[in-house]
Design a protein around this motif. Structure first.
Motif, short mmCIF file in Angstrom:
data_model
loop_
_atom_site.label_atom_id
_atom_site.label_comp_id
_atom_site.label_asym_id
_atom_site.label_seq_id
_atom_site.Cartn_x
_atom_site.Cartn_y
_atom_site.Cartn_z
N ALA A 169 5.30 -5.03 8.81
CA ALA A 169 5.59 -6.42 9.63
C ALA A 169 4.77 -7.46 9.07
CB ALA A 169 5.19 -5.88 11.23
N SER A 170 3.56 -7.07 8.92
CA SER A 170 2.53 -8.13 8.42
C SER A 170 3.13 -8.71 7.12
CB SER A 170 1.28 -7.41 8.15
OG SER A 170 0.42 -8.32 7.68
N HIS A 171 3.43 -7.72 6.06
CA HIS A 171 4.19 -8.19 4.97
C HIS A 171 5.26 -9.07 4.96
CE1 HIS A 171 1.24 -6.14 2.24
NE2 HIS A 171 1.63 -4.73 2.76
N PHE A 223 -4.86 -6.09 5.14
CA PHE A 223 -6.06 -5.34 5.45
C PHE A 223 -7.13 -5.54 6.42
CE2 PHE A 223 -10.20 -3.31 4.25
CZ PHE A 223 -9.88 -2.05 4.45
N LEU A 224 -7.33 -7.09 6.36
CA LEU A 224 -8.35 -7.37 7.13
C LEU A 224 -8.01 -7.84 8.54
CD1 LEU A 224 -10.34 -10.07 4.72
CD2 LEU A 224 -11.09 -7.79 5.84
N ARG A 225 -6.82 -8.24 8.75
CA ARG A 225 -6.37 -8.69 9.98
C ARG A 225 -5.45 -7.75 10.67
NH1 ARG A 225 -5.15 -14.77 8.84
NH2 ARG A 225 -5.19 -15.31 11.10
N VAL A 226 -4.90 -6.60 10.23
CA VAL A 226 -3.87 -5.73 10.68
C VAL A 226 -4.66 -4.23 10.62
CG1 VAL A 226 -1.59 -4.91 10.87
CG2 VAL A 226 -2.05 -6.98 10.31
N VAL A 227 -4.82 -3.60 9.54
CA VAL A 227 -5.37 -2.43 9.20
C VAL A 227 -6.82 -2.29 9.71
CG1 VAL A 227 -6.06 -0.59 7.59
CG2 VAL A 227 -3.85 -2.32 7.12
N LEU A 228 -7.70 -3.26 9.43
CA LEU A 228 -9.13 -2.92 9.94
C LEU A 228 -9.18 -2.96 11.36
CD1 LEU A 228 -11.30 -2.30 8.17
CD2 LEU A 228 -12.26 -4.60 8.13
N PRO A 229 -8.85 -3.82 12.15
CA PRO A 229 -8.70 -3.84 13.50
C PRO A 229 -8.14 -2.48 14.00
CG PRO A 229 -7.96 -5.82 12.91
CD PRO A 229 -7.91 -5.31 11.49
N GLY A 230 -7.06 -2.10 13.48
CA GLY A 230 -6.45 -1.08 13.76
C GLY A 230 -7.10 0.39 13.90
N MET A 265 0.81 -1.26 0.08
CA MET A 265 0.02 0.02 0.00
C MET A 265 1.11 1.30 -0.05
SD MET A 265 -3.23 -0.38 2.53
CE MET A 265 -4.55 -1.75 2.15
N THR A 266 1.94 1.15 0.68
CA THR A 266 3.05 2.34 0.73
C THR A 266 3.58 2.45 -0.65
OG1 THR A 266 4.19 0.67 2.11
CG2 THR A 266 3.65 3.08 3.07
N ARG A 267 4.02 1.55 -1.24
CA ARG A 267 4.73 1.39 -2.28
C ARG A 267 3.91 2.00 -3.52
NH1 ARG A 267 6.68 -4.03 -0.62
NH2 ARG A 267 6.34 -3.28 1.32
N ARG A 268 2.72 2.04 -3.84
CA ARG A 268 1.94 2.04 -4.89
C ARG A 268 0.82 3.00 -4.61
NH1 ARG A 268 1.35 -3.13 -8.02
NH2 ARG A 268 2.03 -3.91 -5.92
N PRO A 269 1.11 4.47 -4.15
CA PRO A 269 0.13 5.14 -3.59
C PRO A 269 -0.87 5.62 -4.75
CG PRO A 269 1.72 6.47 -3.52
CD PRO A 269 2.29 5.03 -4.14
N LEU A 298 5.91 -10.88 7.59
CA LEU A 298 5.44 -12.16 7.98
C LEU A 298 4.90 -13.14 7.05
CD1 LEU A 298 4.68 -11.17 11.86
CD2 LEU A 298 6.74 -12.46 10.93
N GLY A 299 4.61 -12.61 5.82
CA GLY A 299 4.23 -13.29 4.67
C GLY A 299 2.55 -12.98 4.41
N HIS A 300 2.17 -11.87 5.05
CA HIS A 300 0.76 -11.94 4.88
C HIS A 300 0.62 -11.00 3.37
CE1 HIS A 300 -1.50 -13.26 7.93
NE2 HIS A 300 -0.81 -13.14 8.87
N GLY A 301 -0.54 -11.56 2.80
CA GLY A 301 -0.83 -10.80 1.43
C GLY A 301 -1.62 -9.59 1.81
N ARG A 302 -2.00 -8.83 0.78
CA ARG A 302 -2.41 -7.35 0.82
C ARG A 302 -3.83 -7.68 1.65
NH1 ARG A 302 -2.13 -3.24 -2.49
NH2 ARG A 302 0.25 -2.76 -2.96
N ALA A 303 -4.70 -8.30 1.22
CA ALA A 303 -6.04 -8.72 1.54
C ALA A 303 -6.15 -9.10 2.96
CB ALA A 303 -6.90 -9.72 0.65
N SER A 304 -5.17 -10.04 3.34
CA SER A 304 -5.33 -10.61 4.71
C SER A 304 -4.51 -9.40 5.73
CB SER A 304 -4.26 -11.72 4.58
OG SER A 304 -3.65 -11.99 6.00
#
Lengths: 274, 280
Positions: free
Chosen positions: B184-186, B196-203, A1-5, B188-194
């Protein structure tokens, strides 16, 4: 998300377009030569001219301005006191906080009919300026408190303690230390209160009396009766322009102040080093 | 300095408390009293005998579609505001740089400009000969008579009107959100969707809650937008209350409905709990 705003920026841009396209169209149509709101046939300022010949518009504008100024003054004065009251923990702060955020969640129509009943059937307050003022202060208060309170909470209490240690009386400490720090928030709260009052339709529509109609209520009544006319569009454009100018002026003033106080605080830093 | 702290605080709060007590709490209490009154009681003191008749009428199945429509409008508006508001808030908070304040102010300008003006703008745009219909005509998607007086028009108008209420708390939440968590999530191997749902949204959940509340409540109570963009057919809870007080002259029924709307607000507040509070 940061790399491609860019994708995100594009979406944000579209949302901005969504926010501004209708306003731009409104402004454009207000200069339209014909009565049509859908097709531009030529440019003219005649709707604006006609607006300023209408006594009812000028009267409503006068009342709205007086009301917004008075309501901003009252709600800023007592709301600022309240914000200071909530500064430190004390028994009973919880219920006070709930009371103060109540106006944010009471639907406008409920507030309107409740005050109508109160004024007419219980308190005998005649509809018009007094009733409107009661309502406008009631719904602006929370905004003033929220804005001022956040500033008061973020203030460094040591500055005031230092002033007291240096022998300043509480009044002097307030005037020279506390007040300059909160003044921008108080001004922002006053501006909020002014605009909230100046723009209110729903609550006000229950409380206007004969011969004392606010501008938005007048506009709403006209449009409900005869549909949206070019005069109404011109008036709306003016209202949008005025609030936009107020907001831009506010942002510029804040930026200017930040730069000024920025230098002031470096000054303090320098003094502390010594 | 010897005065106890609570006394000083209460003194500072007193004027505001007095105003709200007189012009908010007392009127609301009066509405509750009205709602139990028999019809056409004239003065407030003559409400006896108390009756729950107004509530029976308000909860009559005849009003059910209006209830449902109001909730559907408010719900759809809240979801749309979230979908539109999040990219805007995230972009401004993360990538706004030195233009952050300017971007936020740009969100606020429509918010602080005449509410009616904005609805009229949509009225003109959605009209049969309006810009939207004309443009859609080029791709063959135009509609006879335009889009006024449709459900879509009402939801669009409400979304437009209340979007800034969503963007502001979302912005605050996005700004507070620690962006390193995404990295950190990236890592640890999480994709974008994952992520978003598990880190960004709760945050940013407190912002989502606060924003949803600020959009849901006024859009459920509003009657100006549904009336101007939806017409008399699309009456909502707010417009029924309005009718009872202005036209129908059945104050007890209108009051009962106002109380029900307040109950709805309280339920939403309780469901929200204390989580969204610090962002409001």
């Amino acid at each position: 998300m940061t790399r491609r705003p860019w994708v995100l920026g594009g979406v944000a841009g579209l949302v901005f377009l969504f926010l501004y396209a209708p306003i731009a169209w409104l402004a454009l149509v207000s200069f339209n030569d014909s009565r049509s709101l859908s097709r531009i046939t030529g440019l003219s300022t005649r709707w604006y001219a006609r607006l300023f010949e209408d006594d009812r518009v000028l009267q409503a504008l006068g009342l709205s301005l007086r009301l917004a100024l008075t309501s901003a003054l009252v709600s800023t004065a007592i709301g600022t006191l309240a914000a200071f009251g909530l500064r430190r923990a004390f028994p009973g702060r919880g219920p006070w906080t709930v009371l103060l955020s109540l106006p944010l969640v009471v639907p406008e129509v409920v507030l309107g009919v409740a005050l109508l009943g109160f004024c007419v059937k219980l308190a005998g307050i005649p509809l018009g300026f007094g009733a409107l003022l009661a309502a406008h202060v009631a719904f602006s208060l929370s905004f003033v408190v929220v804005v001022v309170r956040s500033r008061v909470a973020g203030m460094d209490a040591r500055l005031e303690e230092a002033a007291a240690d240096l022998g300043a009386s509480p009044l002097v400490a307030f005037r020279t230390v506390t007040w300059p720090l909160v003044a921008p928030a108080v001004a922002a709260g006053a501006a909020f209160a002014f605009l909230l009052s100046f723009d209110d339709v729903v609550t006000s529509s229950y409380l206007t009396g004969v011969g004392s109609t606010t501008l938005p209520v007048f506009v709403y009544a006209q449009a409900s009766k005869r549909g949206v006319s070019p005069e109404i569009v011109a008036l709306s454009t003016l209202l949008v322009a005025v609030s936009a100018l107020l907001l831009v002026a506010g942002v510029l003033a804040a930026a200017w102040r930040a730069r000024r106080t920025g230098t002031a605080s470096t000054f303090v830093e320098a003094g502390r080093d010594r | 300095m010897a005065r106890p702290r609570w006394l000083v605080a209460t003194g500072l709060l007193a004027p505001t408390g007095l105003w709200l007590g007189l012009f908010l709490i007392a009127p609301l209490a009066l509405v509750v009293q009205f709602s139990f009154a028999t019809r056409d009681t004239g003065v407030a003191r003559a409400v006896l005998p108390w009756t729950a008749q107004a509530y029976a009428t308000a909860l009559d199945p005849a009003f059910l579609p209006i209830f449902g429509r109001t909730l559907a409008y408010a719900g759809a508006t809240t979801v749309l505001c979230l979908l539109l508001g999040f990219p805007l808030a995230w972009f401004t908070a993360r990538h706004g740089g030195r233009y952050r304040t300017a971007l936020l102010a740009a969100v606020l300008v429509p918010f602080w400009s005449s509410y009616l003006a904005r609805i009229y703008a949509w009225k003109a745009l959605l009209d049969g000969e309006g810009l939207v219909n004309t443009l859609l005509g080029y791709v063959g998607l135009d509609r006879e008579g335009g889009f006024l007086l449709t459900h879509a028009a009402v939801v669009l108008g409400l979304t437009y009107g209340f979007l800034p209420f969503m963007v502001l708390p979302l912005y605050v939440a996005c700004e507070r959100f620690d962006h390193r968590l995404v990295e950190a999530s990236h890592d640890l191997g999480h994709g974008r969707a994952s992520t978003f749902l598990r880190v960004v949204l709760p945050g940013v959940a407190p912002g989502v809650l606060a924003g949803s509340l600020l959009v849901l409540v006024p859009s459920a109570g509003d009657f100006v937008t549904p009336r101007l963009l939806g017409g008399v057919e699309q009456s909502t809870f707010g417009s029924v209350i309005d009718d009872q007080f202005r036209g129908g002259n059945n104050w007890p029924l209108g009051s009962a409905m106002a109380v029900l709307l307040l109950v709805l607000v309280v339920v939403v507040l309780v469901l929200r709990g204390r989580r969204g509070e610090d962002v409001l």
